[in-house]
Design a protein around this motif. Structure first.
Motif, mmCIF file in Angstrom:
data_model
loop_
_atom_site.group_PDB
_atom_site.id
_atom_site.type_symbol
_atom_site.label_atom_id
_atom_site.label_comp_id
_atom_site.label_asym_id
_atom_site.label_seq_id
_atom_site.Cartn_x
_atom_site.Cartn_y
_atom_site.Cartn_z
ATOM 1 N N ASN A 106 -7.328 0.406 -5.172
ATOM 2 C CA ASN A 106 -8.353 1.062 -4.360
ATOM 3 C C ASN A 106 -7.749 2.274 -3.671
ATOM 4 N N THR A 107 -8.525 3.347 -3.582
ATOM 5 C CA THR A 107 -8.002 4.594 -3.044
ATOM 6 C C THR A 107 -8.844 5.109 -1.881
ATOM 7 N N TYR A 108 -8.205 5.952 -1.074
ATOM 8 C CA TYR A 108 -8.881 6.581 0.065
ATOM 9 C C TYR A 108 -8.216 7.928 0.290
ATOM 10 N N TYR A 109 -9.041 8.958 0.586
ATOM 11 C CA TYR A 109 -8.531 10.321 0.702
ATOM 12 C C TYR A 109 -8.956 10.964 2.018
ATOM 13 N N ASP A 163 -10.538 14.034 3.951
ATOM 14 C CA ASP A 163 -11.639 14.903 3.540
ATOM 15 C C ASP A 163 -11.143 16.223 2.965
ATOM 16 N N VAL A 179 -4.465 4.697 8.188
ATOM 17 C CA VAL A 179 -4.078 6.038 7.762
ATOM 18 C C VAL A 179 -3.121 6.695 8.750
ATOM 19 N N ALA A 183 1.151 5.537 0.133
ATOM 20 C CA ALA A 183 0.399 6.674 0.651
ATOM 21 C C ALA A 183 1.188 7.961 0.502
ATOM 22 N N LYS A 238 -10.279 15.544 -0.779
ATOM 23 C CA LYS A 238 -11.187 14.760 -1.606
ATOM 24 C C LYS A 238 -11.777 15.632 -2.703
ATOM 25 N N ALA A 272 -3.605 10.632 1.323
ATOM 26 C CA ALA A 272 -4.275 9.636 0.486
ATOM 27 C C ALA A 272 -3.469 8.350 0.492
ATOM 28 N N ARG A 300 0.871 -1.166 0.000
ATOM 29 C CA ARG A 300 0.000 0.000 0.000
ATOM 30 C C ARG A 300 0.916 1.227 0.000
ATOM 31 N N THR A 329 -4.154 1.073 -2.607
ATOM 32 C CA THR A 329 -3.791 -0.307 -2.327
ATOM 33 C C THR A 329 -3.067 -0.919 -3.521
ATOM 34 N N THR A 336 -5.735 13.354 -6.652
ATOM 35 C CA THR A 336 -5.910 11.989 -7.141
ATOM 36 C C THR A 336 -4.605 11.230 -6.990
#
Length: 121
Positions: A56-59, A61, A103, A35, A64, A49, A33, A52, A68
């Motif tokens: 798959n992504t996660y940001y 707030d 995170v 980041a 967001k 952010a 992963r 994986t 990207t």
């Protein structure tokens, strides 16, 4: 020896864009992963952010819809496209690698040296 090398930082006006890159070596990149974190002067390091191994992504707030994260496993590189930049995005940006979920900066094993991003108003 694991190395993460960031590039692409600089000075940009508010509303502008930058693309950060992080080239990894010494690890099986496709299994990690990846980041991005950032740290402003006098503040704690902050999650931005992650992506994986399978995309798959996660940001956070705060970024967001503007930032990207992406990766190219064939080039062992992770990217952070930053659009609509704000003065509060000013920080040193770090890339990090982990095989764990989360995170928190404490869950990341490997870190780059950082690249400065400065957004002027």
């Amino acid at each position: 020896q694991v190395q993460l090398v960031e590039s692409g930082g600089g000075l940009v006006q508010a509303g502008g864009s930058l693309r950060l890159s992080c080239a990894a070596s010494g690890l099986t990149f496709s299994t990690y992963r990846m980041a991005w974190f950032r740290q402003a002067p006098g503040k704690e390091r902050q999650f931005v952010a992650f992506i994986t191994w399978n995309g798959n992504t996660y940001y956070a707030d705060s970024v967001k819809g503007r930032f990207t994260i992406s990766r190219d496993n064939s080039k062992n590189t992770v990217y952070l496209q930053m659009n609509s930049l704000k003065p509060e995005d000013t920080a040193v940006y770090y890339c990090a690698a982990s095989r764990r979920v989360g995170v928190s900066s404490t869950e990341y094993n490997y870190w780059g040296q950082g690249t400065q991003v400065t957004v002027s108003s």
